[in-house]
Scaffold this motif. Structure first.
Motif, PDB file in Angstrom:
ATOM      1  N   GLN A 341     -23.205  -6.423  57.735  1.00 18.39           N
ATOM      2  CA  GLN A 341     -24.020  -5.949  58.852  1.00 18.39           C
ATOM      3  C   GLN A 341     -23.384  -6.209  60.221  1.00 18.39           C
ATOM      4  O   GLN A 341     -23.947  -5.821  61.240  1.00 18.39           O
ATOM      5  N   SER A 342     -22.233  -6.860  60.238  1.00 20.30           N
ATOM      6  CA  SER A 342     -21.537  -7.094  61.501  1.00 20.30           C
ATOM      7  C   SER A 342     -20.060  -6.794  61.313  1.00 20.30           C
ATOM      8  O   SER A 342     -19.547  -6.785  60.184  1.00 20.30           O
ATOM      9  N   ALA A 343     -19.375  -6.560  62.429  1.00 18.90           N
ATOM     10  CA  ALA A 343     -17.943  -6.260  62.360  1.00 18.90           C
ATOM     11  C   ALA A 343     -17.170  -7.427  61.760  1.00 18.90           C
ATOM     12  O   ALA A 343     -16.260  -7.227  60.944  1.00 18.90           O
ATOM     13  N   GLN A 344     -17.517  -8.657  62.155  1.00 16.75           N
ATOM     14  CA  GLN A 344     -16.799  -9.819  61.642  1.00 16.75           C
ATOM     15  C   GLN A 344     -16.998  -9.977  60.139  1.00 16.75           C
ATOM     16  O   GLN A 344     -16.039 -10.207  59.390  1.00 16.75           O
ATOM     17  N   ALA A 345     -18.255  -9.840  59.685  1.00 16.96           N
ATOM     18  CA  ALA A 345     -18.517  -9.945  58.244  1.00 16.96           C
ATOM     19  C   ALA A 345     -17.824  -8.817  57.486  1.00 16.96           C
ATOM     20  O   ALA A 345     -17.295  -9.022  56.379  1.00 16.96           O
ATOM     21  N   PHE A 346     -17.824  -7.634  58.071  1.00 14.47           N
ATOM     22  CA  PHE A 346     -17.157  -6.491  57.445  1.00 14.47           C
ATOM     23  C   PHE A 346     -15.668  -6.788  57.267  1.00 14.47           C
ATOM     24  O   PHE A 346     -15.102  -6.577  56.180  1.00 14.47           O
ATOM     25  N   ALA A 347     -15.035  -7.269  58.327  1.00 14.42           N
ATOM     26  CA  ALA A 347     -13.602  -7.568  58.255  1.00 14.42           C
ATOM     27  C   ALA A 347     -13.313  -8.669  57.242  1.00 14.42           C
ATOM     28  O   ALA A 347     -12.362  -8.572  56.449  1.00 14.42           O
ATOM     29  N   ASP A 348     -14.136  -9.718  57.248  1.00 10.43           N
ATOM     30  CA  ASP A 348     -13.915 -10.829  56.315  1.00 10.43           C
ATOM     31  C   ASP A 348     -14.026 -10.362  54.867  1.00 10.43           C
ATOM     32  O   ASP A 348     -13.216 -10.739  54.003  1.00 10.43           O
ATOM     33  N   CYS A 349     -15.034  -9.539  54.574  1.00  8.50           N
ATOM     34  CA  CYS A 349     -15.212  -9.035  53.206  1.00  8.50           C
ATOM     35  C   CYS A 349     -14.050  -8.129  52.806  1.00  8.50           C
ATOM     36  O   CYS A 349     -13.572  -8.180  51.656  1.00  8.50           O
ATOM     37  N   ALA A 350     -13.591  -7.298  53.730  1.00 10.82           N
ATOM     38  CA  ALA A 350     -12.483  -6.393  53.434  1.00 10.82           C
ATOM     39  C   ALA A 350     -11.217  -7.177  53.109  1.00 10.82           C
ATOM     40  O   ALA A 350     -10.495  -6.860  52.150  1.00 10.82           O
ATOM     41  N   VAL A 351     -10.946  -8.210  53.885  1.00  6.51           N
ATOM     42  CA  VAL A 351      -9.744  -9.033  53.659  1.00  6.51           C
ATOM     43  C   VAL A 351      -9.843  -9.765  52.332  1.00  6.51           C
ATOM     44  O   VAL A 351      -8.874  -9.836  51.559  1.00  6.51           O
ATOM     45  N   GLN A 352     -11.012 -10.320  52.031  1.00  2.00           N
ATOM     46  CA  GLN A 352     -11.200 -11.045  50.772  1.00  2.00           C
ATOM     47  C   GLN A 352     -10.965 -10.134  49.567  1.00  2.00           C
ATOM     48  O   GLN A 352     -10.272 -10.522  48.608  1.00  2.00           O
ATOM     49  N   LEU A 353     -11.517  -8.932  49.595  1.00  2.00           N
ATOM     50  CA  LEU A 353     -11.300  -7.999  48.486  1.00  2.00           C
ATOM     51  C   LEU A 353      -9.842  -7.593  48.381  1.00  2.00           C
ATOM     52  O   LEU A 353      -9.299  -7.421  47.278  1.00  2.00           O
ATOM     53  N   TYR A 354      -9.202  -7.418  49.517  1.00  2.00           N
ATOM     54  CA  TYR A 354      -7.811  -6.963  49.523  1.00  2.00           C
ATOM     55  C   TYR A 354      -6.875  -8.020  48.935  1.00  2.00           C
ATOM     56  O   TYR A 354      -5.917  -7.697  48.221  1.00  2.00           O
ATOM     57  N   LYS A 355      -7.171  -9.289  49.194  1.00  2.00           N
ATOM     58  CA  LYS A 355      -6.264 -10.369  48.791  1.00  2.00           C
ATOM     59  C   LYS A 355      -6.586 -10.940  47.417  1.00  2.00           C
ATOM     60  O   LYS A 355      -5.681 -11.413  46.717  1.00  2.00           O
ATOM     61  N   ASN A 356      -7.859 -10.943  47.025  1.00  2.00           N
ATOM     62  CA  ASN A 356      -8.281 -11.654  45.830  1.00  2.00           C
ATOM     63  C   ASN A 356      -8.412 -10.700  44.647  1.00  2.00           C
ATOM     64  O   ASN A 356      -9.376  -9.921  44.569  1.00  2.00           O
ATOM     65  N   GLU A 357      -7.480 -10.765  43.733  1.00  2.00           N
ATOM     66  CA  GLU A 357      -7.473  -9.825  42.607  1.00  2.00           C
ATOM     67  C   GLU A 357      -8.685 -10.007  41.700  1.00  2.00           C
ATOM     68  O   GLU A 357      -9.221  -9.032  41.168  1.00  2.00           O
ATOM     69  N   SER A 358      -9.151 -11.234  41.524  1.00  2.00           N
ATOM     70  CA  SER A 358     -10.307 -11.475  40.658  1.00  2.00           C
ATOM     71  C   SER A 358     -11.564 -10.811  41.229  1.00  2.00           C
ATOM     72  O   SER A 358     -12.304 -10.123  40.499  1.00  2.00           O
ATOM     73  N   ASP A 359     -11.809 -10.997  42.535  1.00  2.00           N
ATOM     74  CA  ASP A 359     -12.962 -10.339  43.170  1.00  2.00           C
ATOM     75  C   ASP A 359     -12.829  -8.822  43.110  1.00  2.00           C
ATOM     76  O   ASP A 359     -13.807  -8.094  42.909  1.00  2.00           O
ATOM     77  N   TRP A 360     -11.614  -8.367  43.301  1.00  2.00           N
ATOM     78  CA  TRP A 360     -11.327  -6.922  43.304  1.00  2.00           C
ATOM     79  C   TRP A 360     -11.647  -6.311  41.932  1.00  2.00           C
ATOM     80  O   TRP A 360     -12.302  -5.267  41.846  1.00  2.00           O
ATOM     81  N   ARG A 361     -11.199  -6.977  40.885  1.00  2.00           N
ATOM     82  CA  ARG A 361     -11.454  -6.454  39.534  1.00  2.00           C
ATOM     83  C   ARG A 361     -12.948  -6.479  39.192  1.00  2.00           C
ATOM     84  O   ARG A 361     -13.449  -5.567  38.536  1.00  2.00           O
ATOM     85  N   GLN A 362     -13.637  -7.523  39.627  1.00  2.00           N
ATOM     86  CA  GLN A 362     -15.076  -7.586  39.376  1.00  2.00           C
ATOM     87  C   GLN A 362     -15.792  -6.436  40.080  1.00  2.00           C
ATOM     88  O   GLN A 362     -16.695  -5.804  39.512  1.00  2.00           O
ATOM     89  N   ALA A 363     -15.399  -6.145  41.314  1.00  2.00           N
ATOM     90  CA  ALA A 363     -15.999  -5.031  42.050  1.00  2.00           C
ATOM     91  C   ALA A 363     -15.718  -3.703  41.352  1.00  2.00           C
ATOM     92  O   ALA A 363     -16.586  -2.821  41.284  1.00  2.00           O
ATOM     93  N   GLN A 364     -14.535  -3.560  40.822  1.00  2.00           N
ATOM     94  CA  GLN A 364     -14.172  -2.334  40.106  1.00  2.00           C
ATOM     95  C   GLN A 364     -15.068  -2.123  38.892  1.00  2.00           C
ATOM     96  O   GLN A 364     -15.552  -1.005  38.633  1.00  2.00           O
ATOM     97  N   LEU A 365     -15.336  -3.184  38.138  1.00  2.00           N
ATOM     98  CA  LEU A 365     -16.213  -3.087  36.968  1.00  2.00           C
ATOM     99  C   LEU A 365     -17.635  -2.735  37.369  1.00  2.00           C
ATOM    100  O   LEU A 365     -18.318  -1.966  36.685  1.00  2.00           O
ATOM    101  N   LEU A 366     -18.097  -3.299  38.479  1.00  2.00           N
ATOM    102  CA  LEU A 366     -19.447  -2.986  38.960  1.00  2.00           C
ATOM    103  C   LEU A 366     -19.563  -1.501  39.312  1.00  2.00           C
ATOM    104  O   LEU A 366     -20.596  -0.873  39.067  1.00  2.00           O
ATOM    105  N   GLY A 367     -18.515  -0.945  39.882  1.00  2.00           N
ATOM    106  CA  GLY A 367     -18.523   0.476  40.214  1.00  2.00           C
ATOM    107  C   GLY A 367     -18.601   1.350  38.985  1.00  2.00           C
ATOM    108  O   GLY A 367     -19.320   2.368  38.964  1.00  2.00           O
ATOM    109  N   LYS A 368     -17.892   0.963  37.944  1.00  2.00           N
ATOM    110  CA  LYS A 368     -17.920   1.729  36.697  1.00  2.00           C
ATOM    111  C   LYS A 368     -19.324   1.732  36.096  1.00  2.00           C
ATOM    112  O   LYS A 368     -19.834   2.781  35.652  1.00  2.00           O
ATOM    113  N   THR A 369     -19.982   0.572  36.105  1.00  2.00           N
ATOM    114  CA  THR A 369     -21.340   0.474  35.566  1.00  2.00           C
ATOM    115  C   THR A 369     -22.322   1.306  36.392  1.00  2.00           C
ATOM    116  O   THR A 369     -23.191   2.000  35.848  1.00  2.00           O
ATOM    117  N   LEU A 370     -22.174   1.244  37.696  1.00  2.00           N
ATOM    118  CA  LEU A 370     -23.064   1.990  38.589  1.00  2.00           C
ATOM    119  C   LEU A 370     -22.930   3.494  38.371  1.00  2.00           C
ATOM    120  O   LEU A 370     -23.921   4.223  38.310  1.00  2.00           O
TER     121      LEU A 370
END
Length: 430
Positions: A341-370
């Protein structure tokens, strides 16, 4: 044995479909493909000129017929066609042609494809403009993302656009709604009968190939038609606020922004030194999405659901968006990425997903289920056809039950007929 007559469908488009340019056009094409699968006879007509990326409907077996506004030749055309179903693409088309359909084909089932509630999008845009005037804080927009449906109603109710749009919904026998949130807004606040509404979100087939792996992807991506005001606003928020925050944490990060009909004001934002690349139109949106590691969609206003975020799920690309972007999309499912909901939170979440392969893969699986649970073509296509057939069989009763719609059609038919006759008479004297 006598074969049952083929159902004839006339679709009147606000524009000719450009499925590679906008999600709205993509949704129209999904509906057309659903009709084709039934063997229905389809004619697509539009008063618009052909766009740069127009789909070739004739290749699919759909007749293309150019038509004109305020021209009685349409009466002859639709009278000869005698469609069983008329689908209006957006409420302005119903305003222009609905009374002519009523005059020549009163027994045709009238269906409105809304794409999104334009009066809701417009009201939210006005709220954003007021917020930007009132404060120079470009970080926290949480107050824009949290209003109850009653607050949305109060923002919309006095506007001319809402009154026109709601009237068009009443005049139709069935309205295709892409967002469940908008259905609840219409039923709970505007008091539309739920029987006039049908949930028909984006309809996609599950991907046939595995997604590109984390280690073979690079860069952030944003995509969307630049003619769509929410997309342009999102680009500006990224350029001025969000992207600098991401680059503080990832100094070599690159953002690729794709969009149809790129205006000079957008290309002027291109800055390779800052890693901010305006790439113009993507020939294949799914291909460029597949190559990106994270999709960014920082939407501060809008309505409906977002094709770019469905494309992200299709390609296994985690996304970061706002509550406006995620609205009506996830149901009870967790978001396949992050909602901020804020620019700072948006940037932090984007960086975390970009760098962390485990979080990235979990998000990918959630998208498939959705995707599987909410957006399958087969599920929604069958439901749409069944609803249309049921409406065709019960049309007289449906119209008796919708007295408000019948009344509005009656007055629209008469008043618009008189105005059109006046315009045509005036044109003949010029």
């Amino acid at each position: 044995m006598t074969q049952p007559p083929v159902t004839k469908v006339l679709v009147i488009g606000y524009v000719w479909p450009e499925p590679r340019s906008s999600a709205a056009s993509g949704h129209v094409m999904q509906i057309l493909e659903t009709f084709l699968q039934q063997g229905w006879d389809i004619t697509f007509a539009s008063p618009a000129g052909p766009g740069e990326h127009k789909a070739d409907l004739t290749e699919l077996g759909i007749r293309e017929v150019p038509i004109e506004l305020n021209n009685s030749s349409f009466d002859t055309f639709i009278g000869e066609l005698a469609p069983d179903i008329v689908l209006f693409d957006q409420f302005m088309i119903e305003e222009q042609f609905g009374w002519r359909v009523e005059k020549r084909c009163p027994d045709a089932l009238r269906v409105l494809e809304t794409s999104d509630l334009q009066s809701l999008r417009h009201a939210r845009h006005q709220r954003l403009k007021e917020r930007l005037k009132a404060s120079d804080d470009a970080n926290d927009f949480s107050e824009l993302f949290a209003p109850a449906l009653r607050e949305e109603f109060e923002l919309m109710a006095d506007t001319d656009l809402a009154k026109r749009e709601i009237a068009a919904l009443y005049r139709c026998d069935l309205n295709l709604m892409i967002s469940e949130v908008e259905i609840e807004l219409l039923v709970e606040q505007f008091k539309l009968p739920r029987t006039l509404l049908h949930w028909c979100p984006l309809m996609v087939d599950p991907p046939s190939v595995p997604p590109v792996a984390f280690e073979h992807r690079a860069h952030f991506l944003s995509i969307g038609n630049f003619r769509h005001a929410p997309n342009w606003d999102a680009v500006l928020w990224m350029k001025n606020t969000i992207w600098p925050l991401i680059r503080q944490q990832l100094p070599t990060a690159q953002l690729h922004i794709y969009g149809a009909y790129t205006p000079p004001k957008a290309t002027a934002l291109h800055n390779a030194a800052q890693g901010f690349h305006v790439m113009n139109w993507a020939e294949d949106a799914l291909q460029v999405m597949s190559a990106a590691r994270v999709c960014l969609a920082p939407l501060r206003f809008g309505a409906g659901i977002k094709g770019k975020l469905v494309d992200a799920m299709l390609t296994g690309t985690p996304s970061v968006t706002t509550p406006i972007g995620a609205e009506g999309m996830q149901g009870d499912h967790p978001w396949p990425g992050a909602v901020a909901q804020s620019a700072q939170a948006f940037a932090d979440c984007a960086v975390q997903l970009y760098k962390n392969e485990s979080d990235w893969r979990q998000a990918q699986l959630l998208g498939k289920t959705l995707l599987t649970d909410r957006y399958q073509q087969s599920m929604h296509g069958v439901a749409l056809v069944e609803r249309l057939r049921d409406c065709l069989q019960r049309l007289p009763q449906l119209r008796r039950d919708n007295f408000t719609g019948s009344m509005l059609r009656h007055h629209s038919h008469k008043s618009t007929q008189y105005m059109s006759q006046w315009i045509e008479a005036k044109n003949r004297t010029l």
